[in-house]
Design a protein around this motif. Structure first.
Motif, PDB file in Angstrom:
ATOM      1  N   LEU A  64       0.848  -1.272   0.021  1.00  0.00           N
ATOM      2  CA  LEU A  64      -0.025   0.033  -0.167  1.00  0.00           C
ATOM      3  C   LEU A  64       0.964   1.297  -0.047  1.00  0.00           C
ATOM      4  O   LEU A  64       2.162   1.080   0.245  1.00  0.00           O
ATOM      5  CB  LEU A  64      -0.856   0.178   1.261  1.00  0.00           C
ATOM      6  N   GLY A  65       0.266   2.422  -0.446  1.00  0.00           N
ATOM      7  CA  GLY A  65       0.875   3.828   0.006  1.00  0.00           C
ATOM      8  C   GLY A  65       0.010   4.301   0.948  1.00  0.00           C
ATOM      9  O   GLY A  65      -1.375   4.321   0.871  1.00  0.00           O
ATOM     10  N   LEU A  66       0.718   4.974   1.765  1.00  0.00           N
ATOM     11  CA  LEU A  66      -0.075   5.849   2.773  1.00  0.00           C
ATOM     12  C   LEU A  66      -0.631   7.094   2.344  1.00  0.00           C
ATOM     13  O   LEU A  66      -0.234   7.601   1.175  1.00  0.00           O
ATOM     14  CB  LEU A  66       0.921   6.295   3.966  1.00  0.00           C
ATOM     15  N   THR A  67      -1.452   7.772   2.971  1.00  0.00           N
ATOM     16  CA  THR A  67      -2.126   9.133   2.574  1.00  0.00           C
ATOM     17  C   THR A  67      -1.694  10.067   3.596  1.00  0.00           C
ATOM     18  O   THR A  67      -1.063   9.882   4.665  1.00  0.00           O
ATOM     19  CB  THR A  67      -3.520   8.798   2.883  1.00  0.00           C
ATOM     20  N   ASP A  68      -2.163  11.327   3.344  1.00  0.00           N
ATOM     21  CA  ASP A  68      -1.926  12.512   4.166  1.00  0.00           C
ATOM     22  C   ASP A  68      -2.550  12.132   5.660  1.00  0.00           C
ATOM     23  O   ASP A  68      -1.687  12.692   6.635  1.00  0.00           O
ATOM     24  CB  ASP A  68      -2.481  13.728   3.660  1.00  0.00           C
ATOM     25  N   ALA A  69      -3.529  11.346   5.879  1.00  0.00           N
ATOM     26  CA  ALA A  69      -4.054  11.143   7.178  1.00  0.00           C
ATOM     27  C   ALA A  69      -3.165  10.056   8.090  1.00  0.00           C
ATOM     28  O   ALA A  69      -3.448   9.873   9.040  1.00  0.00           O
ATOM     29  CB  ALA A  69      -5.307  10.621   6.992  1.00  0.00           C
ATOM     30  N   THR A  70      -2.372   9.178   7.180  1.00  0.00           N
ATOM     31  CA  THR A  70      -1.636   8.276   7.854  1.00  0.00           C
ATOM     32  C   THR A  70      -0.298   8.204   7.380  1.00  0.00           C
ATOM     33  O   THR A  70       0.556   7.386   7.533  1.00  0.00           O
ATOM     34  CB  THR A  70      -2.049   6.768   7.463  1.00  0.00           C
ATOM     35  N   ALA A 109       3.520   9.541   3.102  1.00  0.00           N
ATOM     36  CA  ALA A 109       2.261   9.633   2.073  1.00  0.00           C
ATOM     37  C   ALA A 109       2.918   9.295   0.689  1.00  0.00           C
ATOM     38  O   ALA A 109       3.887   9.726   0.357  1.00  0.00           O
ATOM     39  CB  ALA A 109       1.414  10.925   2.152  1.00  0.00           C
ATOM     40  N   MET A 110       2.051   8.530  -0.128  1.00  0.00           N
ATOM     41  CA  MET A 110       2.414   8.303  -1.593  1.00  0.00           C
ATOM     42  C   MET A 110       1.650   9.480  -2.572  1.00  0.00           C
ATOM     43  O   MET A 110       0.649   9.504  -2.784  1.00  0.00           O
ATOM     44  CB  MET A 110       2.021   7.254  -2.170  1.00  0.00           C
ATOM     45  N   ARG A 111       2.371  10.852  -2.649  1.00  0.00           N
ATOM     46  CA  ARG A 111       1.903  11.840  -3.389  1.00  0.00           C
ATOM     47  C   ARG A 111       2.922  12.840  -3.838  1.00  0.00           C
ATOM     48  O   ARG A 111       4.131  12.680  -3.289  1.00  0.00           O
ATOM     49  CB  ARG A 111       1.025  12.591  -2.671  1.00  0.00           C
ATOM     50  N   ARG A 150      10.412  11.144  -7.558  1.00  0.00           N
ATOM     51  CA  ARG A 150      10.158  12.438  -6.829  1.00  0.00           C
ATOM     52  C   ARG A 150       8.599  12.910  -6.806  1.00  0.00           C
ATOM     53  O   ARG A 150       8.555  13.861  -5.908  1.00  0.00           O
ATOM     54  CB  ARG A 150      11.162  13.477  -7.632  1.00  0.00           C
ATOM     55  N   TYR A 151       7.834  12.582  -7.675  1.00  0.00           N
ATOM     56  CA  TYR A 151       6.556  12.724  -7.852  1.00  0.00           C
ATOM     57  C   TYR A 151       5.571  11.947  -6.697  1.00  0.00           C
ATOM     58  O   TYR A 151       4.430  12.172  -6.560  1.00  0.00           O
ATOM     59  CB  TYR A 151       5.870  12.937  -9.034  1.00  0.00           C
ATOM     60  N   GLU A 152       6.292  10.882  -6.086  1.00  0.00           N
ATOM     61  CA  GLU A 152       5.435  10.223  -5.242  1.00  0.00           C
ATOM     62  C   GLU A 152       6.011   9.845  -3.804  1.00  0.00           C
ATOM     63  O   GLU A 152       5.354   9.424  -2.909  1.00  0.00           O
ATOM     64  CB  GLU A 152       5.426   8.731  -5.786  1.00  0.00           C
ATOM     65  N   SER A 153       7.087  10.585  -3.527  1.00  0.00           N
ATOM     66  CA  SER A 153       7.395  10.627  -2.079  1.00  0.00           C
ATOM     67  C   SER A 153       8.916  11.687  -1.999  1.00  0.00           C
ATOM     68  O   SER A 153       9.334  11.991  -3.086  1.00  0.00           O
ATOM     69  CB  SER A 153       8.149   9.596  -1.523  1.00  0.00           C
TER      70      SER A 153
END
Length: 289
Positions: A64-70, A109-111, A150-153
């Motif tokens: 999985l990839g984490l979100t801003d909330a996790t 987070a993955m973003r 660099r666009y995902e972490s």
């Protein structure tokens, strides 16, 4: 060495129908293992998945990839705690399915981030991963941290960056996870990072530069397969490909999958299984030269 496929090759959701499509599709394509993304841990039925996996004689990993909330790399202790709590649920799912690996972007987070990671945030992430590694060991599971572009972490984007991060974690139950798609963007070549990682390489994703059929993009798979052979790598090698024809709308937006690179999951997967096995077999014969 187990050769696997990412479940998103076959389905964008993982209710009973999605699990059946992805597990049976992975088996029919000739793979040994399926990687199941835990996109909604609270709703995922790992007991059902485990039964289906046993019926199809497939090994399993989860990601999985984490979100801003996790986000474990947050400076907010409450967010870090939420991430740890959610990842513990994921460890329980992996154990219930009979898996041994939880991997992916489980350290941040993955973003796309608009600033570098802070020293405090990285330290928070490393401390949380160290705690989770101990809990994973108790369940017979190991963690593997995926190096993404660099666009995902913003925590690390190269193999060497990931190794420096692991040095501070200080756990032998956490390994490096290399992905040829991301390596093709960030690394100088696809040979040296494998050798740099050595025994700390614990998981591999095989993906083409455009996320489509293997061998039709710019990834130097010959060098990568040779490096795996030279390093004596014997962990999971998992095919990963995304098309907006299959991936859920939310994940498609996160990953920037704006077009259909393929329509036929079964054909794509069977081709990938042959491509990976043929490539690994070919380099193994170099010892005879």
């Amino acid at each position: 060495m187990l050769i696997g496929a990412h479940a998103l090759v076959f389905s964008g959701s993982f209710d009973e129908a999605g699990l059946r499509a992805s597990i049976e599709g992975t088996k029919a394509a000739g793979f040994d293992l399926i990687e199941i993304p835990l996109m909604d841990p609270g709703q995922f039925d790992s007991a059902l998945a485990g039964r289906m996996l046993r019926d199809n004689d497939l090994a399993v990993t989860a990601s999985l990839g984490l979100t801003d909330a996790t986000d474990l790399s947050s400076e907010n202790p409450a967010v870090v705690a939420a991430g740890e709590e959610m990842l513990e649920v994921c460890l329980d799912h992996v154990a219930t399915m009979g898996g041994e690996v939880l991997c992916g972007v489980i350290y941040s987070a993955m973003r796309k981030f608009m600033a570098p990671a802070s020293a405090k945030g990285v330290a928070n992430s490393q401390a949380a991963i160290a705690r989770l590694a101990a809990k994973a060991r108790d369940r017979g599971i190991r963690l593997s941290l995926e190096v993404v572009n660099r666009y995902e972490s913003n925590v690390f984007n190269t193999g060497r960056g990931g190794l420096r991060y692991l040095d501070e974690v200080g756990s032998d139950n956490v390994s490096l996870h290399l992905d040829t798609y991301h390596m093709n963007i960030e690394e100088s070549d696809l040979w040296q990072p494998v050798l740099d990682a050595g025994e700390r390489l614990g998981y591999v994703h095989i993906g083409e530069s455009h996320r489509g059929y293997l061998g039709t993009g710019s990834v130097d798979f010959d060098s990568f397969f040779r490096a795996l052979d030279r390093a004596g790598y014997d962990g999971p090698v998992v095919f990963e490909s995304f098309s907006s024809a299959v991936v859920s709308a939310e994940l498609s937006n996160t990953l920037g999958i704006w077009r259909n690179l393929w329509q036929d999951s079964d054909d794509l997967a069977a081709h990938a299984n042959r491509f990976i096995r043929d490539g690994l077999h070919a380099v193994s014969t170099i010892a005879l030269h």
